[in-house]
Design a protein around this motif. Sequence first.
Motif, PDB file in Angstrom:
ATOM      1  N   UNK A   9       6.675 -16.596  -5.636  1.00 52.36           N
ATOM      2  CA  UNK A   9       7.463 -16.857  -6.842  1.00 52.36           C
ATOM      3  C   UNK A   9       6.781 -16.405  -8.121  1.00 52.36           C
ATOM      4  N   UNK A  10       5.600 -15.870  -8.019  1.00 51.72           N
ATOM      5  CA  UNK A  10       4.916 -15.382  -9.206  1.00 51.72           C
ATOM      6  C   UNK A  10       5.444 -14.007  -9.563  1.00 51.72           C
ATOM      7  N   UNK A  11       5.385 -13.705 -10.856  1.00 50.11           N
ATOM      8  CA  UNK A  11       5.849 -12.402 -11.314  1.00 50.11           C
ATOM      9  C   UNK A  11       4.840 -11.324 -10.904  1.00 50.11           C
ATOM     10  N   UNK A  12       5.335 -10.207 -10.459  1.00 54.87           N
ATOM     11  CA  UNK A  12       4.487  -9.107 -10.022  1.00 54.87           C
ATOM     12  C   UNK A  12       3.791  -8.487 -11.228  1.00 54.87           C
ATOM     13  N   UNK A  13       2.476  -8.240 -11.108  1.00 52.75           N
ATOM     14  CA  UNK A  13       1.721  -7.601 -12.179  1.00 52.75           C
ATOM     15  C   UNK A  13       1.979  -6.112 -12.190  1.00 52.75           C
ATOM     16  N   UNK A  14       1.384  -5.443 -13.159  1.00 53.02           N
ATOM     17  CA  UNK A  14       1.549  -4.000 -13.230  1.00 53.02           C
ATOM     18  C   UNK A  14       0.834  -3.351 -12.044  1.00 53.02           C
ATOM     19  N   UNK A  15       1.234  -2.143 -11.730  1.00 51.55           N
ATOM     20  CA  UNK A  15       0.627  -1.411 -10.624  1.00 51.55           C
ATOM     21  C   UNK A  15      -0.875  -1.286 -10.835  1.00 51.55           C
ATOM     22  N   UNK A  16      -1.280  -0.967 -12.039  1.00 47.97           N
ATOM     23  CA  UNK A  16      -2.696  -0.795 -12.328  1.00 47.97           C
ATOM     24  C   UNK A  16      -3.455  -2.105 -12.120  1.00 47.97           C
ATOM     25  N   UNK A  17      -2.879  -3.239 -12.534  1.00 49.16           N
ATOM     26  CA  UNK A  17      -3.523  -4.532 -12.340  1.00 49.16           C
ATOM     27  C   UNK A  17      -3.671  -4.853 -10.858  1.00 49.16           C
ATOM     28  N   UNK A  18      -2.641  -4.563 -10.090  1.00 43.04           N
ATOM     29  CA  UNK A  18      -2.679  -4.839  -8.654  1.00 43.04           C
ATOM     30  C   UNK A  18      -3.715  -3.951  -7.968  1.00 43.04           C
ATOM     31  N   UNK A  19      -3.698  -2.654  -8.262  1.00 44.29           N
ATOM     32  CA  UNK A  19      -4.640  -1.735  -7.637  1.00 44.29           C
ATOM     33  C   UNK A  19      -6.078  -1.998  -8.072  1.00 44.29           C
ATOM     34  N   UNK A  20      -6.268  -2.466  -9.303  1.00 39.59           N
ATOM     35  CA  UNK A  20      -7.611  -2.702  -9.824  1.00 39.59           C
ATOM     36  C   UNK A  20      -8.378  -3.718  -8.980  1.00 39.59           C
ATOM     37  N   UNK A  21      -7.674  -4.567  -8.266  1.00 37.26           N
ATOM     38  CA  UNK A  21      -8.313  -5.563  -7.408  1.00 37.26           C
ATOM     39  C   UNK A  21      -8.846  -4.944  -6.116  1.00 37.26           C
ATOM     40  N   UNK A  22      -8.426  -3.737  -5.811  1.00 36.29           N
ATOM     41  CA  UNK A  22      -8.829  -3.059  -4.582  1.00 36.29           C
ATOM     42  C   UNK A  22     -10.203  -2.418  -4.764  1.00 36.29           C
ATOM     43  N   UNK A  23     -11.034  -2.460  -3.740  1.00 37.17           N
ATOM     44  CA  UNK A  23     -12.375  -1.876  -3.815  1.00 37.17           C
ATOM     45  C   UNK A  23     -12.360  -0.352  -3.848  1.00 37.17           C
ATOM     46  N   UNK A  24     -11.258   0.280  -3.442  1.00 34.84           N
ATOM     47  CA  UNK A  24     -11.197   1.741  -3.403  1.00 34.84           C
ATOM     48  C   UNK A  24     -10.382   2.351  -4.539  1.00 34.84           C
ATOM     49  N   UNK A  25      -9.974   1.535  -5.487  1.00 34.20           N
ATOM     50  CA  UNK A  25      -9.216   2.016  -6.642  1.00 34.20           C
ATOM     51  C   UNK A  25     -10.195   2.570  -7.673  1.00 34.20           C
ATOM     52  N   UNK A  26      -9.984   3.817  -8.087  1.00 34.76           N
ATOM     53  CA  UNK A  26     -10.890   4.438  -9.046  1.00 34.76           C
ATOM     54  C   UNK A  26     -10.117   5.028 -10.211  1.00 34.76           C
ATOM     55  N   UNK A  27     -10.660   4.827 -11.397  1.00 36.36           N
ATOM     56  CA  UNK A  27     -10.158   5.465 -12.610  1.00 36.36           C
ATOM     57  C   UNK A  27     -11.360   6.024 -13.348  1.00 36.36           C
ATOM     58  N   UNK A  28     -11.337   7.327 -13.585  1.00 31.77           N
ATOM     59  CA  UNK A  28     -12.451   7.985 -14.255  1.00 31.77           C
ATOM     60  C   UNK A  28     -11.889   8.773 -15.433  1.00 31.77           C
ATOM     61  N   UNK A  29     -12.532   8.638 -16.585  1.00 39.23           N
ATOM     62  CA  UNK A  29     -12.065   9.332 -17.793  1.00 39.23           C
ATOM     63  C   UNK A  29     -12.885  10.602 -18.020  1.00 39.23           C
ATOM     64  N   UNK A  30     -12.178  11.654 -18.427  1.00 37.76           N
ATOM     65  CA  UNK A  30     -12.794  12.950 -18.699  1.00 37.76           C
ATOM     66  C   UNK A  30     -12.223  13.525 -19.994  1.00 37.76           C
ATOM     67  N   UNK A  31     -12.888  14.561 -20.520  1.00 38.90           N
ATOM     68  CA  UNK A  31     -12.397  15.290 -21.688  1.00 38.90           C
ATOM     69  C   UNK A  31     -12.484  16.774 -21.398  1.00 38.90           C
ATOM     70  N   UNK A  32     -11.379  17.487 -21.630  1.00 43.04           N
ATOM     71  CA  UNK A  32     -11.352  18.933 -21.442  1.00 43.04           C
ATOM     72  C   UNK A  32     -12.293  19.577 -22.449  1.00 43.04           C
ATOM     73  N   UNK A  33     -13.150  20.492 -21.961  1.00 42.29           N
ATOM     74  CA  UNK A  33     -14.174  21.107 -22.799  1.00 42.29           C
ATOM     75  C   UNK A  33     -13.604  22.015 -23.890  1.00 42.29           C
TER      76      UNK A  33
END
Length: 110
Positions: A9-33
Amino acid sequence: MFNLFKNKNKEKGSTKEIFAKSHDFKTVEYTNEKTKVSFCLTFLSTLVEEKNIRECALPNLLEKEFHKLEDTKQILPFSDIQFSSDPSKVEEKLLSGTVLSLEQQGLKRV
């Protein structure tokens, strides 16, 4: 009788919030040279081959010129590049392992 589903009955969180709990979820920031465009690569490391990211996608995203995410279609060596801002489609593609999610200035695209 008791409820087996503790979050039913709880409201579903955002996809990013749900995936962030996973040990294999990765987000890496880069900048185009060349253009200084910042972007994030988001993926599930157990479903996406990180070697392909490092060897195929990343050199093009860092060294070739692009100003917006739609430009990446011309610089990435992949035949089936799709763009979507629909969270359910992005989630589906992430879970199937066929996608590398790119984000630029808060806009999520696949």
